[in-house]
Scaffold this active site. Structure first.
Site, PDB file in Angstrom:
ATOM      1  CB  CYS A 110      -0.917  -0.012   1.227  1.00 28.63           C
ATOM      2  SG  CYS A 110      -1.977   1.453   1.372  1.00 28.63           S
ATOM      3  CB  CYS A 149     -22.732 -50.311 -10.932  1.00 26.32           C
ATOM      4  SG  CYS A 149     -22.080 -51.518  -9.766  1.00 26.32           S
ATOM      5  CG  HIS A 166     -23.986 -49.321  -6.357  1.00 24.11           C
ATOM      6  ND1 HIS A 166     -24.317 -49.866  -7.584  1.00 24.11           N
ATOM      7  CD2 HIS A 166     -24.355 -48.005  -6.411  1.00 24.11           C
ATOM      8  CE1 HIS A 166     -24.877 -48.922  -8.335  1.00 24.11           C
ATOM      9  NE2 HIS A 166     -24.899 -47.787  -7.643  1.00 24.11           N
TER      10      HIS A 166
END
Length: 582
Positions: free
Chosen positions: A99, A223, A530
């Site tokens: 700054c 799957c 799964h």
């Protein structure tokens, strides 16, 4: 040593970037109504480009060999007399963004795009300057965001986005060439569509929504196949190959059981605009005929199906070869693993190279304490923290070989002690990881340890070239410290700690940064579980559970217990051989 690319000219003041792509009305390119008048002058665009270049150079200052300015208030990480591992002499020429009013380097530093003021947001010096000088736009230096004080928000504009992307590409080219000077890279040339080309693209292009996103029917414990097919569909390289008609099932000379044709038909179905779930019966039948081990309706392992599918697509490819294959599978997934065996007696190094299509990583489940067992805490909570980086560290960590496992050819000793270490010699465009959750040693079991994995992965420290850079950096630091301990003069504690800290870190090389695009999960037990998947489509994550497709968040993806992970390179390399032929 390769030289860095020359600085491109700044943005022309008479022509906006959007005019090259979309001639005519540019109102759609402006996300902020206050930009239109300022962009005509062009100065704000040039200022943004200079500041973006400065921000990116400061972010990669160590890799580029740039120091901080000679400001006593701010520490420097290197000295002007140092030499980097890539042979670059650092120069003190880059000031720290701070700054102008309070000299702080924290609190979101903004640079005004209409003058030379730099102010912090936390101390409200940036806001005060905008009000007093009536300057509307500023750039947040850490992320190059464009801020409008009238809108009181960050705004998006296609011209500024084009400038930023161009500077990112230029910066990445500089870092890559300086850190890997031996790599041959053809020069990237940006193409802009002219008026005729842009008009032809707009008139001949018809955008269809939601193409490429479709569920898959479960045809009886399939799957495991559905999640792999979804990862194929959302693989950017495979998608580009098959959608560009580089393997057409209509022109293929293979009469039967061609997996390339099945992939072509799969992409055709996903991009047909049909929303209902698709049943890949033909793909399953072809896999059964090609791989007898996968035939039948029993639950199979998704990783085994993945490897088998890659082999079958490769085998039926017209360009398939045993060595240096240029088929789509090897261009996408193939890498080279380097194995270095170092003799502990004479320091002789023997290297071997193995081609790979994926990386299988061992998991290390944390043992549960007796106290946790008594309190009845869940397995998920008892498992200690683990990450993909931990798995890769173990994968590439030096391993001590037994006395009967290695015979040194240089010192002629049999049964010599040695260490073996793996590294990535050639890293593929798409990285596929298997986290080995299934054990078969002491009976079938599944490891439920949760593995943390990032959305963006830096593979630099696991490559062979990075290991060489690390050794060169360590040697340079030891030379600056007056020699290593091998010369008889012990290092001071401060120099030793500095050497170890710097030698252990490797600056990221942009060509080794990867982005996550697909995850495969396994729920349940080993034989009755799964498979589900997550995939990224058009910047959004989706949950893919056979025929069910639903929107997901990145947090849900990163919190899942992954079985397979798929990453794609953030910056793809050019095909140098074909590029030079053109």
């Amino acid at each position: 040593m390769s030289t860095a690319p020359t600085s491109p000219p700044l943005v022309p003041t008479t022509k906006l970037l959007t005019q090259d792509f979309f001639p005519g009305d540019h109102s759609a390119s402006h996300g902020c109504p206050h930009l239109k008048s300022l962009k005509k002058a062009g100065e704000i665009l040039s200022n943004y480009q200079l500041l973006a270049r400065y921000s990116l150079h400061f972010k990669h200052r160590i890799a580029l060999g740039i120091l901080y300015s000679k400001d006593k208030k701010r520490p420097r990480s290197l000295e002007a007399s140092d030499t980097l591992a890539n042979g670059i002499k650092p120069t003190p020429q880059l000031p720290t963004p701070a700054c102008t009013t309070c000299d702080t380097t924290l609190g979101r530093i903004h640079a005004c795009l209409q003058c030379v003021f730099i102010g912090c947001w936390k101390g409200e010096h940036a806001q005060t300057h905008a009000q007093e000088k009536s300057h509307i736009f500023s750039m947040e230096l850490s992320r190059c965001g464009l801020y409008c004080s009238h809108c009181k928000d960050f705004v998006h504009d296609r011209d500024f986005e084009g400038i930023y992307n161009g500077e990112v590409l230029r910066n990445f080219e500089m870092v890559s060439m300086l850190q890997e000077p031996g790599q041959k890279r053809p020069r990237y040339i940006k193409w802009h569509a002219g008026n005729k080309e842009a008009a032809a693209i707009k008139s001949g292009t018809r955008l269809k929504s939601c193409q490429g996103l479709r569920g898959l029917r479960n045809m009886g414990s399939t799957c495991f196949m559905n999640v792999i097919l979804q990862c194929f569909i959302h693989n950017p390289l495979l998608r580009g190959y098959f959608l560009s008609d580089q393997h057409s099932s209509k022109r293929c000379e293979e009469k039967n059981e061609c997996m390339g044709c099945e992939m072509d038909q799969l992409f055709t179905q996903f991009y047909s605009g049909v929303k209902s779930p698709y049943g890949p019966c033909s793909f399953l039948h072809t896999m059964w005929m090609s791989s007898s081990d996968l035939a039948g309706y029993a639950q199979q392992d998704a990783h085994e199906f993945f490897i088998s599918a890659l082999n079958q697509i490769h085998a039926k490819s017209p360009s398939a070869k045993l060595h240096h294959c240029s088929c789509v599978i090897h261009k996408t997934f193939a890498g080279v693993l380097q194995s270095d065996v170092t003799c502990l007696n004479c320091a002789n190094v023997t290297s071997a190279f193995d081609p790979i299509l994926d990386i299988s990583l061992d998991l290390r489940p944390t043992k549960r304490s007796k106290l946790h067992k008594v309190r009845g805490l869940s397995d998920e909570r008892n498992d200690g923290p683990n990450s993909l980086a931990d798995c890769l560290d173990r994968y590439t960590h030096p391993e001590k070989l037994g006395t009967n496992e290695y015979n040194c050819s240089k010192c002629g000793k049999t049964g010599q002690e040695a260490t073996k270490q793996l590294s990535m010699k050639v890293i593929p465009p798409v990285l596929s990881f298997q986290l080995k959750r299934f054990e078969h040693s002491m009976g079938a079991s599944k490891i439920e340890t949760k593995i943390k994995f990032p959305a963006q992965l830096d593979m630099t420290q696991y490559t062979t070239s990075a290991r060489k850079l690390k050794k060169n950096k360590l040697a340079a630091l030891q030379k600056l410290n007056g020699g290593s301990s091998e010369g008889g003069s012990p290092s001071t504690p401060s120099s030793t700690s500095s050497t170890s800290s710097i030698s252990s870190s490797v600056d990221p090389i942009p060509t080794y940064v990867y982005n996550l695009f697909a995850v495969i999960n396994h729920q349940g037990k080993m034989d009755t579980g799964h498979y589900t998947a997550f995939a990224k489509h058009r910047g959004e994550w989706f949950s893919l559970d056979d025929h069910k497709v639903s929107l997901a968040t990145q947090k849900e993806v990163l919190d899942s217990k992954a079985y397979m992970l798929f990453y794609v390179k953030q910056n793809l390399d050019y095909d140098f051989v074909n590029a030079t032929k053109d």
